[in-house]
Design a protein around this motif. Structure first.
Motif, PDB file in Angstrom:
ATOM      1  N   VAL A 117       3.727   9.150  10.036  1.00 21.75           N
ATOM      2  CA  VAL A 117       3.426   9.807   8.691  1.00 21.75           C
ATOM      3  C   VAL A 117       4.539   9.747   7.915  1.00 21.75           C
ATOM      4  O   VAL A 117       4.872   9.437   6.851  1.00 21.75           O
ATOM      5  N   ASN A 118       5.676  10.587   8.629  1.00 22.44           N
ATOM      6  CA  ASN A 118       6.866  10.708   7.692  1.00 22.44           C
ATOM      7  C   ASN A 118       7.658   9.397   7.527  1.00 22.44           C
ATOM      8  O   ASN A 118       8.188   9.360   6.401  1.00 22.44           O
ATOM      9  N   ASN A 119       7.509   8.359   8.316  1.00 20.57           N
ATOM     10  CA  ASN A 119       8.369   7.234   8.015  1.00 20.57           C
ATOM     11  C   ASN A 119       7.521   6.178   7.398  1.00 20.57           C
ATOM     12  O   ASN A 119       8.068   5.636   6.675  1.00 20.57           O
ATOM     13  N   GLN A 120       6.102   6.414   7.461  1.00 22.70           N
ATOM     14  CA  GLN A 120       5.442   4.989   7.053  1.00 22.70           C
ATOM     15  C   GLN A 120       4.298   5.381   5.807  1.00 22.70           C
ATOM     16  O   GLN A 120       3.790   4.505   5.425  1.00 22.70           O
ATOM     17  N   LEU A 121       4.719   6.774   5.427  1.00 24.45           N
ATOM     18  CA  LEU A 121       3.732   7.044   4.323  1.00 24.45           C
ATOM     19  C   LEU A 121       4.591   7.838   3.275  1.00 24.45           C
ATOM     20  O   LEU A 121       5.397   8.363   3.448  1.00 24.45           O
ATOM     21  N   SER A 122       4.339   7.460   1.878  1.00 21.86           N
ATOM     22  CA  SER A 122       4.980   7.818   0.843  1.00 21.86           C
ATOM     23  C   SER A 122       3.966   8.457  -0.268  1.00 21.86           C
ATOM     24  O   SER A 122       3.271   7.549  -0.814  1.00 21.86           O
ATOM     25  N   SER A 123       4.171   9.610  -0.655  1.00 22.74           N
ATOM     26  CA  SER A 123       3.347  10.156  -1.790  1.00 22.74           C
ATOM     27  C   SER A 123       4.230  10.521  -2.806  1.00 22.74           C
ATOM     28  O   SER A 123       5.167  11.369  -2.799  1.00 22.74           O
ATOM     29  N   GLN A 124       3.723  10.398  -4.150  1.00 24.94           N
ATOM     30  CA  GLN A 124       4.133  10.987  -5.426  1.00 24.94           C
ATOM     31  C   GLN A 124       2.992  11.374  -6.292  1.00 24.94           C
ATOM     32  O   GLN A 124       1.938  10.777  -6.158  1.00 24.94           O
ATOM     33  N   ASN A 125       3.427  12.186  -7.231  1.00 20.43           N
ATOM     34  CA  ASN A 125       2.364  12.547  -7.959  1.00 20.43           C
ATOM     35  C   ASN A 125       2.944  12.409  -9.681  1.00 20.43           C
ATOM     36  O   ASN A 125       4.020  12.644  -9.831  1.00 20.43           O
ATOM     37  N   SER A 126       2.057  11.832 -10.464  1.00 24.39           N
ATOM     38  CA  SER A 126       2.495  11.895 -12.009  1.00 24.39           C
ATOM     39  C   SER A 126       1.490  12.819 -12.533  1.00 24.39           C
ATOM     40  O   SER A 126       0.201  12.465 -12.861  1.00 24.39           O
ATOM     41  N   GLY A 127       1.907  13.936 -12.823  1.00 23.21           N
ATOM     42  CA  GLY A 127       0.884  14.983 -13.297  1.00 23.21           C
ATOM     43  C   GLY A 127       0.095  15.283 -12.150  1.00 23.21           C
ATOM     44  O   GLY A 127       0.417  15.606 -11.106  1.00 23.21           O
ATOM     45  N   SER A 128      -1.333  15.202 -12.235  1.00 25.80           N
ATOM     46  CA  SER A 128      -2.318  15.450 -11.354  1.00 25.80           C
ATOM     47  C   SER A 128      -2.462  14.097 -10.481  1.00 25.80           C
ATOM     48  O   SER A 128      -3.377  14.161  -9.404  1.00 25.80           O
ATOM     49  N   VAL A 129      -2.056  13.029 -10.848  1.00 25.81           N
ATOM     50  CA  VAL A 129      -2.652  11.900 -10.323  1.00 25.81           C
ATOM     51  C   VAL A 129      -1.561  11.656  -8.973  1.00 25.81           C
ATOM     52  O   VAL A 129      -0.426  11.550  -9.245  1.00 25.81           O
ATOM     53  N   ILE A 130      -2.229  11.295  -7.923  1.00 19.11           N
ATOM     54  CA  ILE A 130      -1.353  11.284  -6.663  1.00 19.11           C
ATOM     55  C   ILE A 130      -1.546   9.910  -6.073  1.00 19.11           C
ATOM     56  O   ILE A 130      -2.726   9.162  -6.017  1.00 19.11           O
ATOM     57  N   THR A 131      -0.438   9.083  -5.813  1.00 20.85           N
ATOM     58  CA  THR A 131      -0.480   7.819  -5.327  1.00 20.85           C
ATOM     59  C   THR A 131       0.341   7.755  -3.985  1.00 20.85           C
ATOM     60  O   THR A 131       1.380   8.111  -3.871  1.00 20.85           O
ATOM     61  N   THR A 132      -0.535   7.085  -2.951  1.00 26.24           N
ATOM     62  CA  THR A 132       0.179   7.354  -1.558  1.00 26.24           C
ATOM     63  C   THR A 132       0.199   5.773  -1.120  1.00 26.24           C
ATOM     64  O   THR A 132      -0.577   4.823  -1.206  1.00 26.24           O
ATOM     65  N   ARG A 133       1.429   5.501  -0.945  1.00 26.00           N
ATOM     66  CA  ARG A 133       1.920   4.017   0.036  1.00 26.00           C
ATOM     67  C   ARG A 133       1.884   3.998   1.384  1.00 26.00           C
ATOM     68  O   ARG A 133       2.664   5.121   1.742  1.00 26.00           O
ATOM     69  N   ILE A 134       1.370   3.348   2.095  1.00 21.01           N
ATOM     70  CA  ILE A 134       1.211   3.331   3.508  1.00 21.01           C
ATOM     71  C   ILE A 134       1.733   1.982   4.188  1.00 21.01           C
ATOM     72  O   ILE A 134       0.948   0.996   3.658  1.00 21.01           O
ATOM     73  N   SER A 135       2.270   2.071   5.263  1.00 26.20           N
ATOM     74  CA  SER A 135       2.594   0.842   6.108  1.00 26.20           C
ATOM     75  C   SER A 135       1.933   1.066   7.558  1.00 26.20           C
ATOM     76  O   SER A 135       2.031   2.252   7.862  1.00 26.20           O
ATOM     77  N   SER A 136       1.149   0.177   7.978  1.00 21.03           N
ATOM     78  CA  SER A 136       0.675   0.329   9.165  1.00 21.03           C
ATOM     79  C   SER A 136       1.483  -0.289  10.239  1.00 21.03           C
ATOM     80  O   SER A 136       1.015  -0.436  11.532  1.00 21.03           O
ATOM     81  N   ASN A 137       2.541  -0.797  10.073  1.00 23.11           N
ATOM     82  CA  ASN A 137       3.743  -1.394  10.686  1.00 23.11           C
ATOM     83  C   ASN A 137       4.694  -0.477  11.051  1.00 23.11           C
ATOM     84  O   ASN A 137       5.654  -0.345  10.071  1.00 23.11           O
ATOM     85  N   PRO A 138       4.979   0.295  12.225  1.00 20.21           N
ATOM     86  CA  PRO A 138       6.001   1.137  12.521  1.00 20.21           C
ATOM     87  C   PRO A 138       7.441   0.240  12.454  1.00 20.21           C
ATOM     88  O   PRO A 138       8.261   0.861  12.150  1.00 20.21           O
ATOM     89  N   ALA A 139       7.381  -1.042  12.767  1.00 22.55           N
ATOM     90  CA  ALA A 139       8.505  -1.784  12.698  1.00 22.55           C
ATOM     91  C   ALA A 139       9.123  -1.992  11.144  1.00 22.55           C
ATOM     92  O   ALA A 139      10.181  -2.452  10.882  1.00 22.55           O
ATOM     93  N   ALA A 140       8.233  -1.969  10.374  1.00 18.30           N
ATOM     94  CA  ALA A 140       8.490  -2.243   8.618  1.00 18.30           C
ATOM     95  C   ALA A 140       7.881  -0.985   8.178  1.00 18.30           C
ATOM     96  O   ALA A 140       6.962  -1.182   7.178  1.00 18.30           O
ATOM     97  N   PRO A 141       8.440   0.183   8.481  1.00 21.67           N
ATOM     98  CA  PRO A 141       7.858   1.122   7.766  1.00 21.67           C
ATOM     99  C   PRO A 141       7.847   1.371   5.995  1.00 21.67           C
ATOM    100  O   PRO A 141       7.004   2.061   5.654  1.00 21.67           O
ATOM    101  N   THR A 142       8.501   0.589   5.426  1.00 18.14           N
ATOM    102  CA  THR A 142       8.419   0.632   3.770  1.00 18.14           C
ATOM    103  C   THR A 142       7.792  -0.749   3.358  1.00 18.14           C
ATOM    104  O   THR A 142       7.605  -0.977   2.230  1.00 18.14           O
ATOM    105  N   ALA A 143       7.224  -1.700   4.260  1.00 14.67           N
ATOM    106  CA  ALA A 143       6.343  -2.684   3.887  1.00 14.67           C
ATOM    107  C   ALA A 143       5.058  -2.409   3.561  1.00 14.67           C
ATOM    108  O   ALA A 143       4.123  -2.545   4.478  1.00 14.67           O
ATOM    109  N   TYR A 144       4.719  -1.367   2.868  1.00 16.29           N
ATOM    110  CA  TYR A 144       3.351  -0.910   2.378  1.00 16.29           C
ATOM    111  C   TYR A 144       2.103  -1.927   2.121  1.00 16.29           C
ATOM    112  O   TYR A 144       2.234  -2.728   1.397  1.00 16.29           O
TER     113      TYR A 144
END
Length: 870
Positions: free
Chosen positions: A793-820
């Motif tokens: 979760v710490n490496n492969q998931l990134s969440s940000q909010n714009s106001g109240s809207v939350i966008t979460t990007r996730i990679s299912s590949n631990p070898a490519a943690p930012t290849a969402y």
């Protein structure tokens, strides 16, 4: 009466000889009564002597001193082990706490005092009194010699090949060097034995008196035959005679070493009524009283202390014969008490029923349990045995409605939609969490959070009347769920009982002095024997009923260290089960003096190795507001987006560690996502639909209220952790009758008009059901929604909010943690949003209406939207 002050009477071994005459003179002060043997069995036996003050008595030669009392054993003899200092001492046996009847050397009535010498450093001296011969012996003057073999569990020992079980000790009553022991309790058959000295295998003798030699075989010709063991201290030869037979030839084939795993019927290492075809071993914890008995088959049997690994204060007796299905009643201090370990009971009484639930099998044998790779793969569905099928719209046969087998009746429908277990299969849940199904005190309709017997299926949910039938019926229910690919989680209530009367006739040590449950009778698992009872009960359901996990009511009443022990033990003992264990990390709304040691968010990291999780109440409140108020948070556009981001990440710790947190209510608590059980609705309080309408949302299922419902559930089903939904939420179940929201807030004892699931709601709200079904299917097919570690979760998931809207990007590949490859958008606003997606081509796979397949990259209002990369 004036008492002289106590003085230390410890003497060294060097001074022992010089003090012998003094000791003899001191004995002249003792009434030297020439008593005669009494025909009546003694009610008490003690060892008054010159060492009495050393063991805590107010003075020496005290036949009524509590510390000098012996305890009766299953074989009728009396014994006690006392820690005595070095020196030479004198004693006698006194009957019924007075000098009226007493015995001295060689069992003579009013006979000479017996002397014993304890070596330097002191010694634990065991005294044994035989009421048949009136002899009193000790292991300072003579050796402790035990006939240890594979028959010992049959005569009352906790197990076979037990050199420390004095039930089969041999005594040298006349001091001639021959130790003997006789019994009629060994069943007919062929057995093996050796002579073990001083309660261990360090020194033992087998065939021909050989040290460490082969086991000695012997045959008991018939039940009730007298078997006599004789061991000669000079030759070390052990002989056995049973009935008219004699000791088998020394050339008999040697049998397995006494340290090997025993075969044949033995008593399991637990308490309760332990049944075999040959005998039943009865055991109960009684830390406060030695007046312990059991009544069975018209006879009341005294029980004696037994040493049992992992337990203390246990009393036992063994009753021969096949007692299956017979009722039994434990009695302590003359009062009838419940067996906390009973596997079956006579309903409405404190009587247990002798039965071995492990010997009962479901119809057709056990089915294969559904496999699961990770606990995060679970989608848990809570239901109540009665509520789920009691309404005629369930389509379940009338005789099975509200019963165990009603939950698993296939082929049921109403108005063209599937109901019951077929509905669960269609919905796609992986686990059912069954609300209390063990024996409880209340009369249904009631949810049963008032336990009586933790190890017994509730008879009100059963169609069967025989003990084995009730066990098999529960097993059949579990089996049918497994055949349907659904695992079974039990809702357990070990934090309190229906009242203190359930256990306090045994001892008050079962309960906390300060109630922690809000019910007035919280259980104190800080007592090791209470904690062990809970662990044994959990194992009982895993082993004999094949359940797949546990939901703990008010887990916060329990010590975190004990919870860790229960989980670790079960997972180590049943490593193939992937048991799901979680509970409520709070108590009953009271101040707990042991707060820092209890199961709280702050101690969840310490439970990681035991794979124990908790309900994430902080995330629940962030999404929907309070459980009974009319305030909606994020699901209606308000609340704190940062609290929602924390929850959708599985409420992971800020820093990875298994140490307890300083703040017991820190909402960032999980070492592993599996420890966060995410939910917005449960049996307590308002249902999700009732919460939404109570808070003022309108428009019905197709309007804003319905959209809020889907939005809240969509968040739960797309967050990291373990999602949980409760019965009927998937088709907008309501418990409001006649506009009464107050009764719907806490409907534990409301009637079927309030709590019954009405299956017409599924047909009426088909679009809502489709959304739940689609969101579950998406979760199960999307690894990115089921990450399995803090690092992932710490490496492969990134969440940000714009106001109240939350966008979460996730990679299912631990070898490519930012290849969402998966993006989840929570949009609580009333307008369509255009989230920034990573580079590439994306397909919208879930929106407010459920599954979709669209190249549109917008997120609709008040919706969870999921995109997958092409």
């Amino acid at each position: 009466m004036h008492h002289a002050p106590r003085h230390s009477r410890r003497r060294t071994a060097a001074a022992a000889a010089a003090s012998t005459v003094t000791a003899a003179l001191a004995l002249s002060l003792v009434p030297f009564l020439q008593s005669t043997a009494s025909a009546a069995s003694p009610t008490a036996v003690s060892v008054p002597g010159t060492f009495n003050s050393e063991i805590g008595c107010s003075g020496d030669w005290a036949p009524d001193c509590a510390q000098a009392q012996l305890t009766q054993r299953a074989d009728g003899k009396w014994s006690v082990t006392l820690n005595l200092p070095a020196g030479t001492w004198a004693y006698k046996a006194a009957i019924n706490k007075s000098w009226t009847e007493n015995y001295g050397a060689q069992g003579a009535a009013g006979g000479a005092d017996i002397t014993l010498t304890v070596p330097a450093g002191g010694k634990a001296v065991t005294f044994v009194y035989d009421p048949a011969t009136h002899s009193i012996t000790d292991n300072a003057n003579s050796r402790v010699v035990t006939a240890a073999g594979d028959f010992q569990s049959e005569i009352g020992c906790p197990g076979d090949w037990a050199p420390d079980c004095l039930t089969s000790s041999m005594d040298d009553t006349d001091g001639d060097g021959t130790y003997t022991f006789s019994t009629t309790a060994i069943p007919a058959g062929t057995w093996q034995v050796k002579a073990a000295l001083d309660k261990s295998w360090t020194e033992n003798y087998g065939q021909n008196g050989t040290a460490g030699g082969a086991n000695i075989g012997f045959t008991v010709p018939a039940a009730g035959a007298t078997t006599t063991f004789s061991w000669n201290i000079g030759t070390h030869v052990l002989t056995v005679q049973s009935g008219t037979g004699t000791t088998p030839s020394p050339s008999a084939s040697p049998s397995p070493s006494p340290t090997a795993t025993p075969t044949g019927p033995t008593a399991a290492n637990t308490l309760g009524a332990l049944h075999t075809g040959a005998a039943t071993t009865f055991r109960i914890w009684s830390p406060d009283s030695s007046d312990v008995k059991v009544a069975v088959g018209g006879t009341t049997y005294p029980m004696i202390p037994v040493t049992l690994n992992g337990y203390t204060g246990v009393y036992q007796t063994v009753v021969s014969g096949d007692l299956r299905n017979q009722t039994y009643q434990f009695k302590i201090r003359g009062n009838d008490v419940r067996d906390p370990y009973a596997q079956m009971v006579n309903p409405g009484t404190t009587q247990g029923v002798v039965i071995g639930s492990g010997a009962v099998q479901p119809t057709g044998g056990w089915a294969t349990r559904p496999a699961r790779a990770n606990r995060e793969d679970s989608v848990v569905y809570e239901l109540d045995v009665r509520d789920f099928t009691i309404d005629p719209t369930s389509g379940v046969d009338a005789a099975k409605r509200g019963k165990f087998l009603g939950l698993v009746q296939g082929g049921t429908t109403y108005n063209g939609v599937r109901t019951g277990i077929d509905h669960l299969k269609e919905l796609g849940v992986t686990d059912v969490q069954i609300m209390p199904s063990f024996d409880f005190n209340s009369t249904v309709p009631n949810w049963g959070y008032d336990p009586l017997n933790y190890n017994v299926p509730e008879e009100q949910f059963s169609q069967a009347t025989s003990p084995e039938g009730r066990i098999r019926e529960y097993q059949d229910m579990v089996n049918e769920f497994h055949k349907a690919g659904i695992r079974v989680i039990m809702d357990v209530v070990y934090n309190h009982t229906a009242g203190k009367g359930v256990f306090d006739g045994i001892t008050g040590k079962y309960y906390n002095s300060t109630d922690l449950s809000g019910t007035g009778n919280s259980i104190d698992d800080g007592n090791p024997m209470v904690s062990r009872m809970i662990r044994d009960s959990l194992e009982h359901w895993v082993k004999d009923y094949n359940v797949d996990g546990f939901r703990f009511d008010l887990l916060g009443v329990h010590y975190a260290a004990n919870v860790a022990d229960w989980g670790s033990y079960l997972n180590a003992t049943y490593p193939d089960r992937q048991l799901q264990i979680y509970g409520e990390p709070w108590s009953g709304g009271v101040n707990d003096p042991g707060e820092a040691q209890k199961a709280r968010y702050g101690t969840v990291p310490t439970l990681a190795a035991a794979h124990v999780g908790v309900f994430n109440g902080a995330y629940r409140d962030a999404i929907k507001g309070g459980t009974q108020d009319n305030v909606m948070n994020y699901m209606n556009g308000g609340g704190d987006p940062s609290a929602v981001i924390r929850g959708l990440r599985g409420s992971l710790l800020a820093t990875k560690s298994t140490n307890a947190l300083s703040d017991p209510w820190n909402p960032a608590f999980a070492y592993d996502p599996e420890q966060s059980v995410n939910y917005v609705s449960v049996h307590d309080d308002l249902s999700l639909w009732d919460k939404i309408t109570y808070s003022g949302a309108g428009g019905g299922a197709t309007g804003r209220a319905g959209q809020i419902d889907r939005f809240a559930t969509g968040m739960v089903l797309t967050s990291q952790g373990v999602p949980f939904i409760t019965e009927g939420d998937e088709f907008l179940r309501t418990k409001v009758v006649g506009g009464n929201y107050e009764s719907a807030k806490n409907s534990y004892n409301s009637g079927d008009d309030v709590n019954a699931v009405h299956w017409g709601d599924k047909a009426a709200n088909a679009a809502t059901f489709k959304y739940y079904k689609d969101a579950i299917a998406l979760r199960k097919s999307t690894p990115a929604l089921r990450l399995t570690s803090w690092d992932a979760v710490n490496n492969q998931l990134s969440s940000q909010n714009s106001g109240s809207v939350i966008t979460t990007r996730i990679s299912s590949n631990p070898a490519a943690p930012t290849a969402y490859d998966t993006v989840v958008v929570f949009n609580p606003t009333n307008s369509t949003q255009s989230p920034a997606l990573p580079a590439g081509t994306w397909t919208k796979v879930l929106d407010t209406n459920g599954a979709t397949s669209s190249s549109d990259t917008t997120s609709g209002p008040l919706a969870v939207t999921v995109f997958k990369k092409n």
